[in-house]
Design a protein around this motif. Structure first.
Motif, PDB file in Angstrom:
ATOM      1  N   ALA A   1       0.853  -1.184   0.000  1.00 22.02           N
ATOM      2  CA  ALA A   1       0.000   0.000   0.000  1.00 22.02           C
ATOM      3  C   ALA A   1       0.891   1.237   0.000  1.00 22.02           C
ATOM      4  O   ALA A   1       2.062   1.174   0.375  1.00 22.02           O
ATOM      5  N   VAL A   2       0.303   2.359  -0.409  1.00 22.04           N
ATOM      6  CA  VAL A   2       1.024   3.625  -0.427  1.00 22.04           C
ATOM      7  C   VAL A   2       0.377   4.567   0.579  1.00 22.04           C
ATOM      8  O   VAL A   2      -0.851   4.686   0.634  1.00 22.04           O
ATOM      9  N   SER A   3       1.220   5.207   1.361  1.00 24.39           N
ATOM     10  CA  SER A   3       0.782   6.216   2.321  1.00 24.39           C
ATOM     11  C   SER A   3       1.372   7.555   1.910  1.00 24.39           C
ATOM     12  O   SER A   3       2.496   7.604   1.414  1.00 24.39           O
ATOM     13  N   PRO A   4       0.651   8.643   2.146  1.00 24.36           N
ATOM     14  CA  PRO A   4       1.226   9.958   1.864  1.00 24.36           C
ATOM     15  C   PRO A   4       2.315  10.344   2.873  1.00 24.36           C
ATOM     16  O   PRO A   4       3.021  11.324   2.676  1.00 24.36           O
ATOM     17  N   LEU A   5       2.471   9.568   3.926  1.00 20.97           N
ATOM     18  CA  LEU A   5       3.469   9.858   4.952  1.00 20.97           C
ATOM     19  C   LEU A   5       4.876   9.548   4.450  1.00 20.97           C
ATOM     20  O   LEU A   5       5.065   8.735   3.552  1.00 20.97           O
ATOM     21  N   SER A   6       5.855  10.154   5.092  1.00 22.89           N
ATOM     22  CA  SER A   6       7.253   9.881   4.760  1.00 22.89           C
ATOM     23  C   SER A   6       7.663   8.509   5.289  1.00 22.89           C
ATOM     24  O   SER A   6       7.044   7.968   6.219  1.00 22.89           O
ATOM     25  N   ALA A   7       8.725   7.981   4.718  1.00 25.90           N
ATOM     26  CA  ALA A   7       9.268   6.710   5.202  1.00 25.90           C
ATOM     27  C   ALA A   7       9.689   6.844   6.667  1.00 25.90           C
ATOM     28  O   ALA A   7       9.504   5.914   7.456  1.00 25.90           O
ATOM     29  N   GLN A   8      10.214   8.004   7.043  1.00 27.49           N
ATOM     30  CA  GLN A   8      10.643   8.225   8.419  1.00 27.49           C
ATOM     31  C   GLN A   8       9.468   8.153   9.395  1.00 27.49           C
ATOM     32  O   GLN A   8       9.596   7.597  10.484  1.00 27.49           O
ATOM     33  N   ALA A   9       8.326   8.709   9.016  1.00 31.61           N
ATOM     34  CA  ALA A   9       7.143   8.680   9.883  1.00 31.61           C
ATOM     35  C   ALA A   9       6.618   7.252  10.041  1.00 31.61           C
ATOM     36  O   ALA A   9       6.272   6.829  11.146  1.00 31.61           O
ATOM     37  N   ILE A  10       6.564   6.514   8.957  1.00 38.61           N
ATOM     38  CA  ILE A  10       6.089   5.129   9.030  1.00 38.61           C
ATOM     39  C   ILE A  10       7.081   4.280   9.796  1.00 38.61           C
ATOM     40  O   ILE A  10       6.707   3.444  10.624  1.00 38.61           O
ATOM     41  N   TRP A  11       8.371   4.493   9.544  1.00 38.88           N
ATOM     42  CA  TRP A  11       9.413   3.743  10.240  1.00 38.88           C
ATOM     43  C   TRP A  11       9.315   3.965  11.750  1.00 38.88           C
ATOM     44  O   TRP A  11       9.473   3.024  12.533  1.00 38.88           O
TER      45      TRP A  11
ATOM     46  N   LEU B   1       9.250 -15.923   7.855  1.00 38.64           N
ATOM     47  CA  LEU B   1       9.976 -14.666   7.733  1.00 38.64           C
ATOM     48  C   LEU B   1       8.968 -13.567   7.427  1.00 38.64           C
ATOM     49  O   LEU B   1       8.233 -13.646   6.444  1.00 38.64           O
ATOM     50  N   PHE B   2       8.926 -12.555   8.297  1.00 35.53           N
ATOM     51  CA  PHE B   2       8.068 -11.392   8.106  1.00 35.53           C
ATOM     52  C   PHE B   2       8.960 -10.212   7.749  1.00 35.53           C
ATOM     53  O   PHE B   2       9.932  -9.945   8.448  1.00 35.53           O
ATOM     54  N   ARG B   3       8.634  -9.499   6.668  1.00 43.72           N
ATOM     55  CA  ARG B   3       9.451  -8.370   6.238  1.00 43.72           C
ATOM     56  C   ARG B   3       8.557  -7.194   5.873  1.00 43.72           C
ATOM     57  O   ARG B   3       7.560  -7.341   5.182  1.00 43.72           O
ATOM     58  N   HIS B   4       8.946  -6.012   6.353  1.00 42.21           N
ATOM     59  CA  HIS B   4       8.353  -4.741   5.935  1.00 42.21           C
ATOM     60  C   HIS B   4       9.414  -4.013   5.124  1.00 42.21           C
ATOM     61  O   HIS B   4      10.555  -3.886   5.575  1.00 42.21           O
ATOM     62  N   THR B   5       9.042  -3.546   3.943  1.00 41.17           N
ATOM     63  CA  THR B   5       9.948  -2.789   3.086  1.00 41.17           C
ATOM     64  C   THR B   5       9.295  -1.456   2.761  1.00 41.17           C
ATOM     65  O   THR B   5       8.150  -1.419   2.309  1.00 41.17           O
ATOM     66  N   LEU B   6      10.028  -0.373   2.977  1.00 43.68           N
ATOM     67  CA  LEU B   6       9.541   0.989   2.731  1.00 43.68           C
ATOM     68  C   LEU B   6      10.312   1.590   1.566  1.00 43.68           C
ATOM     69  O   LEU B   6      11.545   1.556   1.561  1.00 43.68           O
ATOM     70  N   VAL B   7       9.573   2.112   0.581  1.00 46.17           N
ATOM     71  CA  VAL B   7      10.189   2.705  -0.597  1.00 46.17           C
ATOM     72  C   VAL B   7       9.543   4.063  -0.843  1.00 46.17           C
ATOM     73  O   VAL B   7       8.322   4.141  -1.051  1.00 46.17           O
ATOM     74  N   PRO B   8      10.332   5.147  -0.833  1.00 47.19           N
ATOM     75  CA  PRO B   8       9.767   6.453  -1.161  1.00 47.19           C
ATOM     76  C   PRO B   8       9.260   6.460  -2.611  1.00 47.19           C
ATOM     77  O   PRO B   8       9.931   5.941  -3.508  1.00 47.19           O
ATOM     78  N   VAL B   9       8.068   7.016  -2.807  1.00 45.24           N
ATOM     79  CA  VAL B   9       7.482   7.163  -4.144  1.00 45.24           C
ATOM     80  C   VAL B   9       6.984   8.599  -4.269  1.00 45.24           C
ATOM     81  O   VAL B   9       6.959   9.347  -3.288  1.00 45.24           O
ATOM     82  N   ALA B  10       6.582   8.974  -5.452  1.00 41.47           N
ATOM     83  CA  ALA B  10       6.194  10.369  -5.718  1.00 41.47           C
ATOM     84  C   ALA B  10       5.116  10.879  -4.762  1.00 41.47           C
ATOM     85  O   ALA B  10       5.148  12.042  -4.353  1.00 41.47           O
ATOM     86  N   ASP B  11       4.164  10.015  -4.390  1.00 38.49           N
ATOM     87  CA  ASP B  11       3.064  10.480  -3.551  1.00 38.49           C
ATOM     88  C   ASP B  11       3.160   9.997  -2.100  1.00 38.49           C
ATOM     89  O   ASP B  11       2.155   9.906  -1.417  1.00 38.49           O
TER      90      ASP B  11
END
Length: 142
Positions: free
Chosen positions: A8-18, A84-94
């Motif tokens: 899913a995509v969130s408008p939040l920054s990777a830092q905020a989600i992290w 194995l559970f993994r969360h991956t965060l990738v900055p995108v345009a939105d």
């Protein structure tokens, strides 16, 4: 191996989600429907985490990968079966694209995965939505 993932995509920054993801896995954050975590040691590769899913017994996981603002993964072994559970965060345009992935491996994965996997990963969409809500609250972006 059996796998399933939800993105899913969130408008939040990777830092905020992290910040929310880290707080959850350190045991400093909890919310309705979330597993409860107790971290034994630093938030770093090799540390153990006690995980208690809602309504289930506690099990032990080991952090196997941590890159701030990018990825978190922990692994649990039940005999020769590994989850194995993994969360991956990738900055995108939105905002930030977040993928929550479950991999079940081991000699019994072909039998266990199709039954156990959907039970475990069936709420990834709801869980991620709640994580995004918590990230927004922690960042005071109400």
């Amino acid at each position: 191996m059996w796998t399933n993932e939800y993105t899913a995509v969130s408008p939040l920054s990777a830092q905020a989600i992290w910040a929310a993801l880290k707080a959850l896995h350190e045991g400093r954050l909890t919310y309705e429907g979330a597993d409860t975590f107790v971290l034994h040691g630093p938030f770093a590769k090799g540390s153990r985490v006690s995980v208690t899913p809602v309504g289930q017994d506690t099990f032990e996981a080991t952090i196997v990968d941590v890159v701030d603002n990018v990825t978190y993964a922990d692994e649990t072994s039940f005999g020769d079966t590994k989850l194995l559970f993994r969360h991956t965060l990738v900055p995108v345009a939105d905002g930030t694209q977040v993928t929550h992935r479950l991999e079940i491996s081991g000699s019994s994965a072909a039998e266990v995965g199709p039954e156990l996997g959907p039970q475990i990963s069936g709420d990834f969409d709801t869980s991620m939505a709640r994580l995004f809500e918590q990230a927004r609250e922690l960042a005071n972006l109400d």
